[in-house]
Motif scaffolding. Structure first.
Motif, PDB file in Angstrom:
ATOM      1  N   GLN A  19       0.831  -1.204   0.000  1.00 59.14           N
ATOM      2  CA  GLN A  19       0.000   0.000   0.000  1.00 59.14           C
ATOM      3  C   GLN A  19       0.870   1.261   0.000  1.00 59.14           C
ATOM      4  OE1 GLN A  19      -2.270  -1.755   3.455  1.00 59.14           O
ATOM      5  NE2 GLN A  19      -3.915  -0.538   2.564  1.00 59.14           N
ATOM      6  N   ARG A  85      -7.944   3.172 -12.559  1.00 55.65           N
ATOM      7  CA  ARG A  85      -7.071   4.262 -12.145  1.00 55.65           C
ATOM      8  C   ARG A  85      -5.674   4.103 -12.746  1.00 55.65           C
ATOM      9  NH1 ARG A  85     -11.926   4.776 -10.608  1.00 55.65           N
ATOM     10  NH2 ARG A  85     -12.517   4.804  -8.408  1.00 55.65           N
ATOM     11  N   ARG A  86      -5.161   2.873 -12.783  1.00 54.98           N
ATOM     12  CA  ARG A  86      -3.813   2.629 -13.304  1.00 54.98           C
ATOM     13  C   ARG A  86      -3.689   3.006 -14.781  1.00 54.98           C
ATOM     14  NH1 ARG A  86      -0.968  -1.546 -15.746  1.00 54.98           N
ATOM     15  NH2 ARG A  86       1.212  -1.792 -15.054  1.00 54.98           N
ATOM     16  N   LEU A 133      -6.361   6.992  -6.416  1.00 56.44           N
ATOM     17  CA  LEU A 133      -5.656   5.735  -6.146  1.00 56.44           C
ATOM     18  C   LEU A 133      -5.070   5.735  -4.739  1.00 56.44           C
ATOM     19  CD1 LEU A 133      -5.013   3.092  -7.616  1.00 56.44           C
ATOM     20  CD2 LEU A 133      -2.792   4.068  -8.246  1.00 56.44           C
ATOM     21  N   THR A 134      -4.552   6.870  -4.290  1.00 57.26           N
ATOM     22  CA  THR A 134      -4.052   6.977  -2.921  1.00 57.26           C
ATOM     23  C   THR A 134      -5.167   6.759  -1.920  1.00 57.26           C
ATOM     24  OG1 THR A 134      -2.256   8.481  -3.535  1.00 57.26           O
ATOM     25  CG2 THR A 134      -2.991   8.548  -1.252  1.00 57.26           C
ATOM     26  N   GLU A 136      -7.907   5.087  -2.275  1.00 53.43           N
ATOM     27  CA  GLU A 136      -8.421   3.716  -2.283  1.00 53.43           C
ATOM     28  C   GLU A 136      -7.395   2.691  -1.819  1.00 53.43           C
ATOM     29  OE1 GLU A 136     -11.805   4.490  -5.750  1.00 53.43           O
ATOM     30  OE2 GLU A 136     -10.027   3.285  -6.233  1.00 53.43           O
ATOM     31  N   HIS A 137      -6.126   3.061  -1.740  1.00 54.53           N
ATOM     32  CA  HIS A 137      -5.119   2.137  -1.218  1.00 54.53           C
ATOM     33  C   HIS A 137      -4.826   2.365   0.256  1.00 54.53           C
ATOM     34  CE1 HIS A 137      -3.965   0.592  -5.231  1.00 54.53           C
ATOM     35  NE2 HIS A 137      -3.387  -0.362  -4.553  1.00 54.53           N
ATOM     36  N   GLU A 198      -3.456  -1.797  -9.562  1.00 50.03           N
ATOM     37  CA  GLU A 198      -4.784  -1.209  -9.613  1.00 50.03           C
ATOM     38  C   GLU A 198      -5.424  -1.216  -8.224  1.00 50.03           C
ATOM     39  OE1 GLU A 198      -7.044   0.915 -10.449  1.00 50.03           O
ATOM     40  OE2 GLU A 198      -6.992   0.269 -12.541  1.00 50.03           O
ATOM     41  N   SER A 199      -6.398  -0.356  -8.052  1.00 53.77           N
ATOM     42  CA  SER A 199      -7.156  -0.276  -6.800  1.00 53.77           C
ATOM     43  C   SER A 199      -7.992  -1.537  -6.604  1.00 53.77           C
ATOM     44  CB  SER A 199      -8.070   0.949  -6.838  1.00 53.77           C
ATOM     45  OG  SER A 199      -9.101   0.841  -5.903  1.00 53.77           O
ATOM     46  N   GLU A 201     -10.402  -1.768  -4.578  1.00 55.95           N
ATOM     47  CA  GLU A 201     -11.785  -1.316  -4.455  1.00 55.95           C
ATOM     48  C   GLU A 201     -12.439  -1.196  -5.822  1.00 55.95           C
ATOM     49  OE1 GLU A 201     -14.025   2.662  -2.776  1.00 55.95           O
ATOM     50  OE2 GLU A 201     -12.216   1.931  -1.771  1.00 55.95           O
ATOM     51  N   SER A 220     -13.415  -0.170   0.875  1.00 48.78           N
ATOM     52  CA  SER A 220     -13.113   0.926   1.783  1.00 48.78           C
ATOM     53  C   SER A 220     -14.342   1.382   2.531  1.00 48.78           C
ATOM     54  CB  SER A 220     -12.537   2.116   1.013  1.00 48.78           C
ATOM     55  OG  SER A 220     -13.513   2.687   0.192  1.00 48.78           O
ATOM     56  N   THR A 371     -17.231   4.450  -5.440  1.00 52.83           N
ATOM     57  CA  THR A 371     -16.075   3.964  -6.194  1.00 52.83           C
ATOM     58  C   THR A 371     -16.221   4.185  -7.698  1.00 52.83           C
ATOM     59  OG1 THR A 371     -15.761   2.267  -4.518  1.00 52.83           O
ATOM     60  CG2 THR A 371     -14.616   1.960  -6.617  1.00 52.83           C
TER      61      THR A 371
END
Length: 440
Positions: A19, A85-86, A133-134, A136-137, A198-199, A201, A220, A371
């Motif tokens: 993470q 997101r990626r 992304l931050t 969700e991680h 990737e997330s 979530e 989350s 999400t």
């Protein structure tokens, strides 16, 4: 990948190395963004000398990347809700890196302005992708800190980018600033292609069959007890932004977008005019430059302090405090310039509070949306906020032409922070904070 139970535990418990690795890569992306965003400002004097630019052309070059950032946040970032997101981050880094490299061969102000606008699109989308992304991680306990670190990274990128740009501009020329920025951006994109994940979530929501979507929350949200939209609402990409103005969240969207606009409107005035004001009141140009650097240094500390305090005191409450205190201090900035050390200290504090407020807005934004609509929602809010940064220097110029005093200007821009505080107070806050209040 780990089990679902392990991932759900990480939403509230301690964060694993993987993470932090993703959060660290997003910080790297934002550091590069800091250089890419202000590359033109770093070399504007050399550009003006080589191409004999007038004031209008200089303004176009400075505004091009900001307009691109607003467009990237609003129109490109929502693709992260459809494709992930990626992929958005990697495509955005490729776009901004490539156009930075092409700027090396720009033959005039208009071709450079076009390339700067395209770079801005990539930067704007990257900022949204990194924020989401931050969020969700990161675990619930560390989300405020993780997101504020993205603001710290951007400010650090501006500082380091300024030093690099100065060195390159003085030795090999302004074109190599763009060459270096593009190379760093593409190298960061390659790093992401190899190691960015990737997330979970996002993947969980995309994998749910329609009949289960109303019964299984995103990971989350397990920790927050907040409502999660159905799969039908999660897949609204391409239908416009109407879902962000639904009965459920129109108030949050409007309040946060308004606050972003007003804070960015004030921020770009303070960043642009504080060093100049110091010089106009008798300080040397060196002191003016140092004042600008302290403004940025204070900004990094402010973002970090708000992130550290967000979990304990609530990001919304801290944000309101930062905005109100900043508004008061801005009205005192001009009298403070009578004492150079006091003026520099005031500039440092203004940077601390303003960047802390921006970090607070970045923390609140992803809380509002589910999400499947988070990237488009955050992108919309950030894109509208960027309009404030575009209008700010124009409005300041008009008021200066109307012979407004420095005190009147600072008081006027301080009022925008008071309005931003009212907008935040009018909103309901993020889903996590509402859930926290309901449990108390």
């Amino acid at each position: 990948m780990g089990s679902v139970i392990e991932r759900e535990h990480s939403a509230t418990g301690s964060m694993a190395l993987g993470q932090w690795a993703v959060i660290g890569m997003c910080m790297l992306f934002n550091m590069i963004n800091g250089l890419d965003t202000l590359a033109t400002a770093f070399v504007l004097s050399s550009l003006s000398a080589e191409w004999a630019l007038n004031g209008f052309q200089q303004g176009i070059l400075l505004s091009a990347s900001l307009i691109g950032m607003a467009s990237g946040s609003t129109f490109a970032a929502p693709m992260a809700d459809r494709h992930g997101r990626r992929p958005l981050l990697l495509a955005s880094l490729l776009l901004s890196g490539t156009t930075m490299l092409l700027s090396f061969w720009a033959q005039g102000p208009w071709s450079l302005a076009l390339l700067r606008a395209l770079t801005g699109i990539g930067v704007g989308a990257t900022l949204v992708g990194a924020n989401v992304l931050t969020y969700e991680h990161a675990s619930l306990r560390r989300r405020g800190l993780a997101i504020s670190l993205q603001s710290v990274a951007f400010a650090l990128g501006v500082s380091l980018g300024g030093l690099l740009a100065h060195a390159l501009n003085e030795t090999v020329g302004w074109r190599y600033v763009f060459l270096a920025g593009g190379s760093f951006t593409l190298a960061a994109g390659l790093t992401g292609a190899l190691w960015l994940r990737e997330s979970f979530e996002f993947l969980a929501v995309k994998s749910l069959p329609a009949q289960q979507a109303d019964h299984r929350p995103a990971l989350s949200n397990v920790a927050t007890n907040s409502p999660v939209p159905s799969l039908a609402s999660q897949r609204l990409f391409g239908r416009g932004y109407r879902q962000h103005f639904s009965t459920r969240q129109w108030r949050e969207t409007i309040s946060l977008a308004t606050a972003f606009f007003l804070v960015m409107f004030c921020f770009y005035f303070v960043v642009s005019w504080t060093p100049t004001l110091l010089v106009q009141t008798g300080a040397s140009e060196t002191h003016g430059i140092k004042g600008g650097m302290l403004l940025n240094t204070g900004g990094m500390l402010g973002a970090l302090l708000l992130g550290l305090g967000a979990n304990r005191y609530g990001s919304r409450q801290l944000l309101l405090g930062f905005l109100l205190l900043n508004a008061v201090l801005m009205t005192l900035m001009v009298p403070a310039t009578q004492v150079l050390s006091l003026a520099i200290g005031m500039g440092f504090t203004l940077g601390l509070l303003l960047n802390g407020a921006i970090a607070g807005l970045y923390i609140l934004a992803p809380q509002i949306y589910g999400t499947g609509e988070r990237a488009s929602g955050v992108g919309l809010v950030l894109g509208l906020g960027r309009l404030g940064s575009i209008l700010s220097p124009v409005v300041a110029g008009v008021l200066l032409d109307a012979h407004w005093s420095s005190q009147a200007l600072f008081t006027f821009y301080a009022s925008s922070l008071l309005l931003a505080a009212l907008a935040i107070a009018w909103g309901r806050g993020g889903t996590e904070e509402r859930a926290g209040r309901s449990r108390n």
